[in-house]
Design an enzyme around this catalytic site. Structure first.
Site, PDB file in Angstrom:
ATOM      1  CG  LEU A 117       1.403 -12.809  -0.034  1.00  0.00           C
ATOM      2  CD1 LEU A 117       0.774 -14.161   0.290  1.00  0.00           C
ATOM      3  CD2 LEU A 117       2.169 -12.271   1.155  1.00  0.00           C
ATOM      4  CG  HIS A 118       7.614 -10.654  -2.721  1.00  0.00           C
ATOM      5  ND1 HIS A 118       8.514 -11.292  -1.906  1.00  0.00           N
ATOM      6  CD2 HIS A 118       7.416  -9.434  -2.164  1.00  0.00           C
ATOM      7  CE1 HIS A 118       8.873 -10.491  -0.922  1.00  0.00           C
ATOM      8  NE2 HIS A 118       8.209  -9.352  -1.041  1.00  0.00           N
ATOM      9  CD  GLN A 120       9.769  -6.296  10.330  1.00  0.00           C
ATOM     10  OE1 GLN A 120       9.099  -5.289  10.149  1.00  0.00           O
ATOM     11  NE2 GLN A 120       9.629  -7.389   9.597  1.00  0.00           N
ATOM     12  N   GLY A 144       1.090  -8.598   2.926  1.00  0.00           N
ATOM     13  CA  GLY A 144       0.426  -9.006   1.683  1.00  0.00           C
ATOM     14  C   GLY A 144       1.130  -8.534   0.432  1.00  0.00           C
ATOM     15  CG  HIS A 163       5.675 -12.014   1.381  1.00  0.00           C
ATOM     16  ND1 HIS A 163       5.508 -11.215   0.265  1.00  0.00           N
ATOM     17  CD2 HIS A 163       5.812 -11.161   2.431  1.00  0.00           C
ATOM     18  CE1 HIS A 163       5.522  -9.948   0.637  1.00  0.00           C
ATOM     19  NE2 HIS A 163       5.713  -9.879   1.933  1.00  0.00           N
ATOM     20  CB  SER A 214      10.548  -5.067  -1.898  1.00  0.00           C
ATOM     21  OG  SER A 214       9.698  -4.072  -1.349  1.00  0.00           O
ATOM     22  CB  SER A 215       5.023  -5.522  -1.470  1.00  0.00           C
ATOM     23  OG  SER A 215       5.013  -6.751  -0.784  1.00  0.00           O
ATOM     24  NE  ARG A 216       6.958   0.735   0.977  1.00  0.00           N
ATOM     25  CZ  ARG A 216       6.968   0.307   2.255  1.00  0.00           C
ATOM     26  NH1 ARG A 216       7.831  -0.605   2.636  1.00  0.00           N
ATOM     27  NH2 ARG A 216       6.113   0.796   3.118  1.00  0.00           N
TER      28      ARG A 216
END
Ligand code: AMP
Length: 288
Positions: free
Chosen positions: A33-34, A156, A31, A37, A188-190
């Site tokens: 989202l950007h 990943q 989630g 995604h 990145s969500s971060r």
């Protein structure tokens, strides 16, 4: 677009969809989202081998270490729901933690060896076990024909491809290139954690990767030299604290001494900008 919160709701949608002979694509996310995604969701949407697209949003506690950002991980369920709908998904799956890990849950799935002990595996013990466990559950719950992952998280991808081969999941893994901001920073969500100064400094990761790629293309084949080049550039940015900068074979993640023409390598970097840990990578291929 439908939304499933419980496993029962998800199962009844999956059963009805399969009964119609429709093929399912799955995009697993955490989630906030950007565009990265959304590119995966659109890839699934336009995939001729797929009829229905499921997006999951689940901040998976198993893949966070005890001192990591599970509790502060950014969340915006309403905005996400709207973005998933606009991107053309058919089902949004947003389970609660207790639904995925009810009391008594005691199973872990682990890909062993290099794939999970190098790079982020070294800095984040247990992370890939958490990823393999949740992805196994999602694959069993949704039974996707294809699942979509971003190359942004290249390790990943390597781990999941191994998992799928080893456990015979009947799913095709489809990989989307890293989506970047105009200045090269991988989305990145971060990134939302970064102060304006850290945000500017964060571009050093992609600059280092591009510079090492040019060096390799201009003839440098010694991996230790290329890695040192990456580290040198990242160290020029005082706000960045290097975690790792390594070049390994792709997708086996084996160490090597020299780049061999025709083979593919992963150049992977991780660094802290303040308290935020960012990763980035490029695949490198040299020609004879
Ligand atoms: P996350 O929500 O960070 O777990 O990411 C969900 C999926 O989106 C994973 O397959 C990621 O690799 C992918 N993803 C995240 N950021 C990007 C990006 N900048 N470009 C492409 N894919 C991404």
């Amino acid at each position: 677009m439908k939304q499933a919160i419980t496993l029962a709701e998800l199962r009844s949608w999956v059963t009805a969809t399969r009964a119609r002979g429709e093929r399912i694509g799955l995009v697993p996310t955490m989630g906030f989202l950007h565009e990265g995604h959304l590119a995966l969701i659109r890839q699934a949407r336009s995939d001729a081998e797929i009829d229905r697209v499921v997006v999951s949003i689940f901040v998976n506690p198993l893949q966070f270490g005890p001192r990591e950002d599970y509790h502060t991980y950014p969340r915006d369920p309403e905005r996400d729901r709207e973005l998933v709908r606009e991107a053309g998904a058919d089902l949004l799956f947003t389970p609660a933690v207790e639904e995925m890990y009810p009391p008594g849950f005691a199973t872990r799935v682990e890909v062993q060896g290099k794939l999970t002990t190098v790079l982020c595996g070294r800095s984040r013990p247990g992370h890939f076990q958490g990823v393999a466990t949740v992805i196994t559950k999602l694959f069993n719950l949704v039974g996707p024909d294809s699942a979509y992952f971003g190359l942004k998280d290249a390790q990943q991808v390597a781990v999941i491809q191994r998992l799928v081969a080893d456990l015979n999941f009947p799913v095709r893994i489809k990989v989307h290139p890293t989506v970047r901001e105009p200045d090269g920073l991988a989305m990145s969500s971060r990134n939302t954690y970064l102060s304006p100064e850290e945000r500017k400094a964060a571009t050093v990761l992609y600059r280092a990767l591009c510079s090492a790629q040019s060096l390799a293309h201009s003839g440098e084949r010694r991996i230790s030299e290329l890695e040192e080049h990456l580290r040198r550039i990242i160290r020029t940015e005082p706000r960045a604290r290097l975690d790792y900068a390594e070049i390994l074979s792709w997708p086996d993640l084996e160490a090597a001494e020299c780049l061999e023409p025709g083979k593919i390598y992963l150049m992977a970097v991780a660094a802290y900008l303040g308290r935020t840990r960012l990763i980035d990578n490029l695949l490198l291929e040299v020609h004879p």
